[in-house]
Design an enzyme around this catalytic site. Sequence first.
Site, PDB file in Angstrom:
ATOM      1  N   ASP A  97       0.857  -1.183   0.000  1.00 43.22           N
ATOM      2  CA  ASP A  97       0.000   0.000   0.000  1.00 43.22           C
ATOM      3  C   ASP A  97       0.894   1.234   0.000  1.00 43.22           C
ATOM      4  O   ASP A  97       1.601   1.497   0.968  1.00 43.22           O
ATOM      5  CB  ASP A  97      -0.860  -0.045   1.276  1.00 43.22           C
ATOM      6  CG  ASP A  97      -2.073   0.843   1.215  1.00 43.22           C
ATOM      7  OD1 ASP A  97      -2.024   1.872   0.519  1.00 43.22           O
ATOM      8  OD2 ASP A  97      -3.069   0.517   1.894  1.00 43.22           O
ATOM      9  N   ASP A 198      -2.731   4.764  -2.534  1.00 41.94           N
ATOM     10  CA  ASP A 198      -3.629   5.490  -1.650  1.00 41.94           C
ATOM     11  C   ASP A 198      -4.066   6.825  -2.289  1.00 41.94           C
ATOM     12  O   ASP A 198      -3.229   7.567  -2.813  1.00 41.94           O
ATOM     13  CB  ASP A 198      -2.858   5.774  -0.351  1.00 41.94           C
ATOM     14  CG  ASP A 198      -3.732   6.302   0.763  1.00 41.94           C
ATOM     15  OD1 ASP A 198      -4.622   5.570   1.195  1.00 41.94           O
ATOM     16  OD2 ASP A 198      -3.506   7.446   1.209  1.00 41.94           O
ATOM     17  N   GLU A 249      -6.780   3.871  -5.363  1.00 44.96           N
ATOM     18  CA  GLU A 249      -7.913   4.307  -4.560  1.00 44.96           C
ATOM     19  C   GLU A 249      -8.327   5.682  -5.074  1.00 44.96           C
ATOM     20  O   GLU A 249      -7.569   6.639  -5.003  1.00 44.96           O
ATOM     21  CB  GLU A 249      -7.540   4.403  -3.083  1.00 44.96           C
ATOM     22  CG  GLU A 249      -8.749   4.722  -2.225  1.00 44.96           C
ATOM     23  CD  GLU A 249      -8.417   5.295  -0.857  1.00 44.96           C
ATOM     24  OE1 GLU A 249      -9.251   5.165   0.041  1.00 44.96           O
ATOM     25  OE2 GLU A 249      -7.344   5.893  -0.693  1.00 44.96           O
ATOM     26  N   HIS A 323     -10.651  -1.117   5.429  1.00 45.65           N
ATOM     27  CA  HIS A 323     -10.319  -0.618   6.775  1.00 45.65           C
ATOM     28  C   HIS A 323     -10.899   0.773   7.045  1.00 45.65           C
ATOM     29  O   HIS A 323     -10.706   1.303   8.132  1.00 45.65           O
ATOM     30  CB  HIS A 323      -8.797  -0.581   6.920  1.00 45.65           C
ATOM     31  CG  HIS A 323      -8.172   0.387   5.965  1.00 45.65           C
ATOM     32  ND1 HIS A 323      -8.156   0.150   4.590  1.00 45.65           N
ATOM     33  CD2 HIS A 323      -7.613   1.597   6.147  1.00 45.65           C
ATOM     34  CE1 HIS A 323      -7.606   1.186   3.994  1.00 45.65           C
ATOM     35  NE2 HIS A 323      -7.259   2.079   4.903  1.00 45.65           N
ATOM     36  N   ASP A 324     -11.553   1.370   6.056  1.00 46.33           N
ATOM     37  CA  ASP A 324     -12.155   2.701   6.241  1.00 46.33           C
ATOM     38  C   ASP A 324     -13.674   2.624   6.325  1.00 46.33           C
ATOM     39  O   ASP A 324     -14.338   3.666   6.361  1.00 46.33           O
ATOM     40  CB  ASP A 324     -11.807   3.627   5.056  1.00 46.33           C
ATOM     41  CG  ASP A 324     -10.324   3.925   4.953  1.00 46.33           C
ATOM     42  OD1 ASP A 324      -9.661   4.002   5.999  1.00 46.33           O
ATOM     43  OD2 ASP A 324      -9.839   4.091   3.811  1.00 46.33           O
TER      44      ASP A 324
HETATM   45  C1  GLC Z   1      -7.006   6.426   2.341  1.00 48.34           C
HETATM   46  C2  GLC Z   1      -6.794   5.337   3.341  1.00 48.34           C
HETATM   47  C3  GLC Z   1      -7.172   5.858   4.698  1.00 48.34           C
HETATM   48  C4  GLC Z   1      -6.279   7.024   5.019  1.00 48.34           C
HETATM   49  C5  GLC Z   1      -6.320   8.079   3.931  1.00 48.34           C
HETATM   50  C6  GLC Z   1      -5.189   9.044   4.055  1.00 48.34           C
HETATM   51  O1  GLC Z   1      -8.336   6.792   2.211  1.00 48.34           O
HETATM   52  O2  GLC Z   1      -7.509   4.196   2.979  1.00 48.34           O
HETATM   53  O3  GLC Z   1      -7.104   4.879   5.700  1.00 48.34           O
HETATM   54  O4  GLC Z   1      -6.655   7.605   6.236  1.00 48.34           O
HETATM   55  O5  GLC Z   1      -6.212   7.527   2.639  1.00 48.34           O
HETATM   56  O6  GLC Z   1      -3.970   8.414   3.751  1.00 48.34           O
END
Ligand code: GLC
Length: 553
Positions: A97, A198, A249, A323-324
């Site tokens: 990641d 990310d 993402e 995880h979010d």
């Molecule tokens: C993404 C991650 C999250 C994190 C954010 C900032 O959305 O999945 O967990 O807090 O990015 O890095």
Amino acid sequence: MKRDFRKSTVYQIYPKSFCDTNGDGLGDLRGVINKLDYIKELGVDYIWLTPFFVSPQNDNGYDVEDYYNIDPRYGTMADVEELIAEADKRGIRLMFDMVFNHVSTNHEWFQKAMAGDPYYKDFFFFRKGKTDGSAPTNWESKFGGSAWEYVEKFDEYYLHLFDVTQADLNWDNENVRKEVQKILRFWMDKGVKGFRFDVINLISKEAFEDDTAGDGRRFYTDGPNIHKYLKELNEATFGTDAEIVTVGEMSSTSIENCYQYAGRDTHELSMVFSFHHLKVDFMGNEKWVLVPVDFGKLKHIMFEWQTKMAEHNAWNAVFWCNHDQPRPVSRFGDEGKYWKESAKMLGTIVHCLRGTPYVYQGEEIGMTNTDFTDISQFRDVESLNYYQILQDKGLSASDALRIVQIHSRDNGRTPMQWDASEYAGFTAADGTEPWIGVNSNHIRVNAAEQLSDPDSIFHYYRKLIALRKELDVIAYGGITPLAEKDPCVFAYEREYDGHKLIVACNFYGKDYEWKGAPDVSGYKRVIGNYSAETTPENGVWKMRPYEAAVWYR
Ligand code: GLC
Ligand code: CA
């Protein structure tokens, strides 16, 4: 061996909450190594590990201080190398990641910038405030509050779209892009065969202007140079190795941009995560409210992404959670009476779609939202910020808590429930208390129990994952939505090379007569969540609560 990501399934691990082997209450990399056989039994092809690099952990590792070293709380470089090798022996590859929109303010680049080094100041967005001294723009941080932090000695602000300790990197600076490439090559040399990027669609920032119609996101989401930067990254790093799979993402993205990000021939990424389908219990973009799930909207969004991405030869990552996100069985299913049926039904929908399915640790055993009753039990920076912001807006502490309980990212971050013992087998019972509380339902909801029960959610997921390998229609077929306007049914048809697959699910916990159900004579049911098979008769299918069935011809 070249593997096809369309036939693959990815298992996501949040190491901090997966398995603790040294009794300090924090999950670690050795814990992942210890559980590889469990993951192999599920049948997945890749493990996506959320960040374990050196970090102050203000955002649990998404605030990276050093991309080349392992946070000692998680383990050592030797552990990472052993993990890659041991996974490989089991036919599983690692997806790391990579957080490149921002770095921790502890990172040496930021430290040097703060010391006044102009070379490194240009790695970030330092800007003068407005003439009245206020922040350069009115943009809001995604974790609440202003996206700008004032630095007195420069009389300037720096940009942080997330926590104040996560400073945004300036990708318009070629030196930043070169550093990012170097990091990726370092991990490619270690044998890493996948990358998750990310919030990667936020890296190209446009004009720094006040947003009079929103929180600023339209000025930095899918920005002007985003496709150029992704193509450049692809060409300079992972694009040189056809075996590497990548997923971006994409925060608040548009589908048109995703045709490019994840197009078959666009040379950007293999696939994308988009989140519109997980905002169907929000009010617009506002997450911190209590709004029931809008099922019509959910179907509409999912079908739109399915059919349009297919039309444009682009590829989706398909998923209910990570995880979010809250736990899907709590959010879209039923934690109580129909826990097992609804968890299996949700799995059926995602695993038969066109796209690469992602399973988030614990989803395969139907883990539920937390049972926290007090704000002191929560750990997530976003949840804690909003608990305060909601009260500042006038909500009572108990109403604010209720909203946090429903939407908190901590719902997905409680320790993996391995067995019925005190800390659910996450940490040894004589170890330190886990960093975040274990759900008391681990007595009932745990992996040990489900491994030995052939009818469990775990074994159902195992079958779904195997089915994608067995039936080309799931991996390669086109998709046609069915029952689009039906208030209870989620159904679709897949077709490939003369074969057809019909997927039909009752999204609710009551008996339902689906009128207009397809004729499945000549089909074989390949999976379903009720043992006694029934089929539509004369265009009507009497569905049981949360019933799911998949027919193949
Ligand atoms: C993404 C991650 C999250 C994190 C954010 C900032 O959305 O999945 O967990 O807090 O990015 O890095
Ligand atoms: Ca540990």
